[in-house]
Design an enzyme around this catalytic site. Structure first.
Site, short mmCIF file in Angstrom:
data_model
loop_
_atom_site.label_atom_id
_atom_site.label_comp_id
_atom_site.label_asym_id
_atom_site.label_seq_id
_atom_site.Cartn_x
_atom_site.Cartn_y
_atom_site.Cartn_z
CD GLU A 33 31.11 45.72 33.82
OE1 GLU A 33 31.57 44.59 33.53
OE2 GLU A 33 31.83 46.72 33.96
CG HIS A 34 26.11 42.49 34.20
ND1 HIS A 34 26.10 41.26 34.82
CD2 HIS A 34 26.55 43.37 35.13
CE1 HIS A 34 26.50 41.40 36.08
NE2 HIS A 34 26.79 42.67 36.30
CB SER A 67 47.82 31.83 48.88
OG SER A 67 47.59 33.21 48.70
N GLY A 124 38.53 40.39 46.28
CA GLY A 124 37.10 40.67 46.21
C GLY A 124 36.81 42.07 45.69
CG ASP A 174 36.02 38.69 34.50
OD1 ASP A 174 35.67 39.71 33.89
OD2 ASP A 174 35.42 38.25 35.50
C1 GLA Z 1 31.95 39.33 36.12
C2 GLA Z 1 31.98 38.13 35.18
C3 GLA Z 1 32.14 38.58 33.72
C4 GLA Z 1 31.12 39.66 33.36
C5 GLA Z 1 31.07 40.76 34.43
C6 GLA Z 1 29.95 41.73 34.19
O1 GLA Z 1 33.17 39.98 36.12
O2 GLA Z 1 33.02 37.25 35.52
O3 GLA Z 1 32.06 37.47 32.86
O4 GLA Z 1 29.85 39.09 33.17
O5 GLA Z 1 30.93 40.23 35.73
O6 GLA Z 1 30.17 42.47 33.02
#
Ligand code: GLA
Length: 387
Positions: A33-34, A67, A124, A174
């Protein structure tokens, strides 16, 4: 679902002649993550829930969007000659951004379209409903107009539009996880060069359970971009003493050796997370390949601690969900997933513990936070498709 969306399309746009139905998944990140904007590794997978869409080509250059998730907005109209982000355009800024991004790549969209969407990803929630819409839009454009782009291009175009049209400096995870999804597999992606392998996720006797905090999270107004620039500054400081391209180039030992080059203690913590989380992700995939699910779970837990203490992107809602999950026997691992600041957690839970997990974590969450969390046992699905 195909019948439902085609019927609704007919109702909204008069008839469904020439209309085609499509699907793109949502995603959940198991670990890493990140790290995706720090040249590190990620390990996400596509889900069987996602965004359904119906689209058809028009004989003029108008765009009409509807939508089923925002029915109160009715039909939102626009034109392919007028692709710019606007507040009033609401959710259509995502598909419009992708159309604009195709144009930036030299693919001119010849005709307008009627497009209807219906997503079953909780909004969200941090399961990437926006990236799902972006990849779906790219997939539709490729299918309707025959543009020569690969699924990996669809991911890059989606990210480009999110960065430059929607103003969120997200990494590639993502859109990549969604465009390249494979049933029952997670994607071990090196964001430094986009090389990747698929790893089978065989959770014999256990499932992936998502707990949605119901704390709404808008990436745009969150501290996402701030974290990203903190890491960029830390990288510049480190580059004065060591030859690296990204934080993902460092091992834990190297980081400890060079970290004094970072002049601010907060930035040291941010960079530490990026370096250690990347190494954890590499170790987690090794553990999974060796069928050591317990070790995989331990690394998920360590990831959460680092996101809480060093990266500071969790908050009381996500911490409560994770800390309550850890108390339950049969929970192999639990952590926040996605950007943080709300959204959801991902846990690996043994089949026999799922009911007590949902009941106990749910109760504790309600009593501490004051509103309910939602729980979903999810399956790993394929990438986008025509229905
Ligand atoms: C969001 C961003 C991703 C990634 C995550 C954290 O989902 O869209 O690119 O940075 O946060 O891992």
């Amino acid at each position: 679902m195909k019948e439902i969306i085609l019927k609704k399309f007919e109702e909204v746009f008069g008839d469904a002649e020439g209309a085609k139905a499509y699907f793109a998944p949502g995603r959940v990140n198991l670990i890493g993550e990140h790290t995706d904007y720090n040249g590190g590794h990620v390990f996400p997978c596509a889900l069987t829930i996602g965004t359904y869409g119906v689209a058809r080509v028009r004989k003029d250059r108008r765009l009409r969007f509807y939508s089923m998730n925002f029915e109160q907005l009715g039909v939102l109209e626009s034109s392919i000659d007028d692709l710019k982000p606007e507040k009033e355009a609401e959710w259509t800024n995502y598909p419009k951004g992708v159309m604009w991004a195709f144009g930036e790549r030299g693919f001119q969209i010849p005709w307008g379209m009627d497009i209807l969407l219906n997503g079953n990803i909780p909004n969200g929630s941090g399961l990437s409903s926006s990236a799902s819409v972006e990849v779906l839009t790219g997939y539709i454009l490729r299918d309707l107009f025959g543009f020569e782009v690969t699924n990996q291009d669809l991911a890059l175009i989606g990210q480009y539009s999110e960065n430059n049209f929607n103003g969120v400096n997200c990494g590639i995870m993502d859109q990549f996880a969604i465009a390249m999804g494979k049933k029952n597999h997670a994607i071990f992606l090196d964001t430094a060069d986009l090389s990747y392998t698929y790893a089978p996720v065989k959770l014999e006797g256990a499932k992936i359970v998502i707990a949605c905090s119901n704390k709404k999270r808008g990436l745009g107004d969150s501290k996402y971009n701030e974290r990203r620039s903190e890491c960029e500054t830390a990288l510049e400081e480190l580059q004065k003493v060591v030859d690296i391209k990204s934080l993902g180039d460092l091992t834990e030992e190297q980081f400890e050796q060079y970290k004094s080059a970072i002049k601010d203690p907060v930035r040291v913590k941010r960079a530490k997370h990026a370096v250690y989380e990347n190494q954890r992700t590499i170790k987690a995939v090794e553990a999974l390949k060796a069928n050591d699910i317990a070790q995989f779970g331990q690394l998920m837990n360590a990831s959460h601690v680092s996101l809480k203490d060093d990266y500071e992107v969790t908050g009381i809602e996500l911490d409560t969900l994770v800390e309550e999950a850890w108390k339950i026997e049969g929970v192999i691992g639990s952590r926040m997933t996605g950007a943080g600041f709300g959204g959801c957690t991902v846990s690996l839970v043994k089949d026999e513990a799922i009911d007590s997990f949902i009941e106990n974590v749910g109760k504790a969450y309600l009593s501490k936070i004051g509103y309910s969390a939602d729980f979903y046992a999810v399956e790993i699905g394929d990438g986008p498709c025509t229905l």
